[in-house]
Design an enzyme around this catalytic site. Structure first.
Site, PDB file in Angstrom:
ATOM      1  N   ARG A  44      -3.220  -4.126  10.872  1.00 21.35           N
ATOM      2  CA  ARG A  44      -3.390  -5.529  10.251  1.00 21.35           C
ATOM      3  C   ARG A  44      -4.543  -6.289  10.797  1.00 21.35           C
ATOM      4  NH1 ARG A  44       2.763  -7.584   9.060  1.00 21.35           N
ATOM      5  NH2 ARG A  44       2.577  -6.620   6.831  1.00 21.35           N
ATOM      6  N   LYS A 205      17.198  -1.847  -0.365  1.00 23.58           N
ATOM      7  CA  LYS A 205      17.703  -2.888  -1.164  1.00 23.58           C
ATOM      8  C   LYS A 205      17.088  -2.985  -2.592  1.00 23.58           C
ATOM      9  CE  LYS A 205      16.768  -5.474   2.789  1.00 23.58           C
ATOM     10  NZ  LYS A 205      15.635  -5.857   2.919  1.00 23.58           N
ATOM     11  N   GLY A 361       5.726  -2.328   4.764  1.00 22.26           N
ATOM     12  CA  GLY A 361       5.641  -1.822   6.057  1.00 22.26           C
ATOM     13  C   GLY A 361       6.296  -0.428   6.441  1.00 22.26           C
ATOM     14  N   GLY A 384       5.898  -7.520   0.416  1.00 24.13           N
ATOM     15  CA  GLY A 384       6.408  -8.322  -0.284  1.00 24.13           C
ATOM     16  C   GLY A 384       5.611  -9.084  -1.220  1.00 24.13           C
TER      17      GLY A 384
END
Ligand code: AMP
Length: 403
Positions: A44, A205, A361, A384
């Site tokens: 990053r 999830k 990630g 996200g």
């Protein structure tokens, strides 16, 4: 964004901004993995180099702000940005100063003292509750660090925080080169992807991914669902999944997604076999199931060898591939094979001309593990944010910058 349901936002780009000699406040996403006070993965940081170099070459006085981890609104030594400054300095080959505050007189004095071409990293934004609370006063205090604002924190754009949604109310600004690159690649997927277009979703999830799955069904030619979330889908199909991960509240949604895919003639591939264990621990005895079903006392922890073959074949056929989420509990080496093989298959597809985009990630960690990161078309720094863009949502950090 072309092809999306929403009108495109008009955004100024860094190259459209007058930054010469100006005090420029840059929001970056330096939420990097740390171990023992050291940065262990500087991806990053590396990705923001083009923006920072452009500013330095224009003689701007550059102040960088970011969050790191989840310190819950107050200072915590382990989440300090201090180790990030030397890492950025190493990556840039330029001196980088650090200030242990992000607002207040000390931080303001530090940013105002910068000379042309100098760089300063401020302390973690989330040491103040005003950041996540999108507090107007906190945003105003931050805005004092610049005359111009550059948003280059792609991974934070889906959050309406002071440094994403608040600062643009006080300063003129636009998007940096990293955000531009990320949007360009996701545009290709949302807009006019070369076909066949395959989406691969995994991870734990289901609830996080229902929205994006429904949206993807309007665009993809085929869908692969793996990882822990696949068990809710298998359960919805009446397959025994033993003690594997199950999100009971999402069984109906999972069923609806499979039915919608069927109705639209979209191939929806679920695992056909599994690596299963009796207990989730790295040295547990591993069993490979013969088919989709898992025995009552077992837990599915990775896709099986037959599934790897099926998924790899599907990947080889696609011309555009979007991947988010691991195929198993890849953090444990014995359960990482499915995820690593998917990463390798993506690299192979890229070599044969496919556009491959990986977000999130965990998927990026898997890509690193498989040592294929440089072989993919695009590794997104925001899991996200990329999912929300695919869902067709307007990201608060972009909406705030719209002209
Ligand atoms: P997510 O944040 O939803 O993308 O989930 C990522 C996590 O999913 C990783 O930490 C994986 O260990 C986990 N995961 C993947 N496959 C499984 C599985 N079969 N059972 C439990 N967790 C899993």
């Amino acid at each position: 964004m072309p092809g999306s349901d929403k009108p495109a936002l008009k955004l100024k780009r860094l190259q459209d901004l007058d930054v010469k000699g100006k005090r420029v406040l840059v929001r970056v996403d330096y939420n990097v993995p740390m171990k023992g006070g050291r940065v262990v993965d500087n991806r990053r940081i590396r990705e923001t180099v083009p923006t920072i170099k452009h500013l330095v070459e224009a003689g701007a006085r550059v102040t960088l702000v970011s969050h790191l981890g989840r310190p819950k609104g107050k200072p915590e030594e382990k989440y300090s940005m201090k180790p990030v400054a030397p890492e950025l300095s190493k990556v840039l080959g330029l001196p980088v100063a650090f200030c242990g505050e992000c607002v207040g007189s000390k931080a303001e004095a530090a940013s105002k003292a910068l000379k042309s071409g100098e760089i300063l990293v401020l302390e973690n934004l989330r040491f103040h509750a005003g950041e996540e609370g999108n507090d107007a006063d906190f945003a105003k205090q931050l805005s004092r660090h610049g005359e111009v604002f550059v948003q280059d924190a792609f991974g934070a754009l889906h959050r309406a925080h002071a440094s994403t949604a608040g600062i643009p109310k006080n300063l003129p600004g636009g998007i940096g080169f990293l955000v531009q690159k990320e949007l360009e690649f996701l545009d290709r997927v949302v807009g006019n992807p070369e076909r066949p277009f395959l989406a691969i979703l995994g991870g734990a999830k289901v609830s996080d991914k229902i929205g994006v799955l429904l949206k993807l069904l309007e665009r993809v030619d085929s869908l692969i669902i793996g990882g822990g979330m696949a068990y809710t889908f298998l359960h919805a199909q009446g397959v025994s999944i033993g003690k594997s991960l199950l999100e009971k509240d999402n069984v109906k949604d999972a069923q609806a997604i499979v039915e919608k895919a069927y109705a639209k003639n979209i191939q929806c591939l679920l695992p056909a076999d599994h690596v299963a264990v009796k207990e989730i621990k790295a040295d547990a005895e591993r069993f490979v199931t013969q088919a989709m079903a898992i025995a009552p006392d077992m837990i599915g922890v990775d896709i099986g060898p037959h599934t790897i073959e099926i998924f790899t074949e599907e990947i080889a056929k696609a011309k555009t591939i979007f991947w988010n989420g691991p195929m198993g509990i890849f953090e444990m080496e014995p359960f990482s094979k499915g995820t690593i093989e998917v990463a390798k298959a993506l690299a192979k597809a890229t070599r044969k001309g496919a556009t491959t985009i990986v977000g999130g990630g965990d998927s990026l960690a898997a890509v690193d593990l498989a040592k294929v990161d440089a072989q993919l078309s695009h590794c997104s720094t925001g899991g996200g944010a990329s999912l929300e863009l695919l869902e067709g949502k307007v990201l608060p950090g972009l909406a705030a910058l719209a002209c």
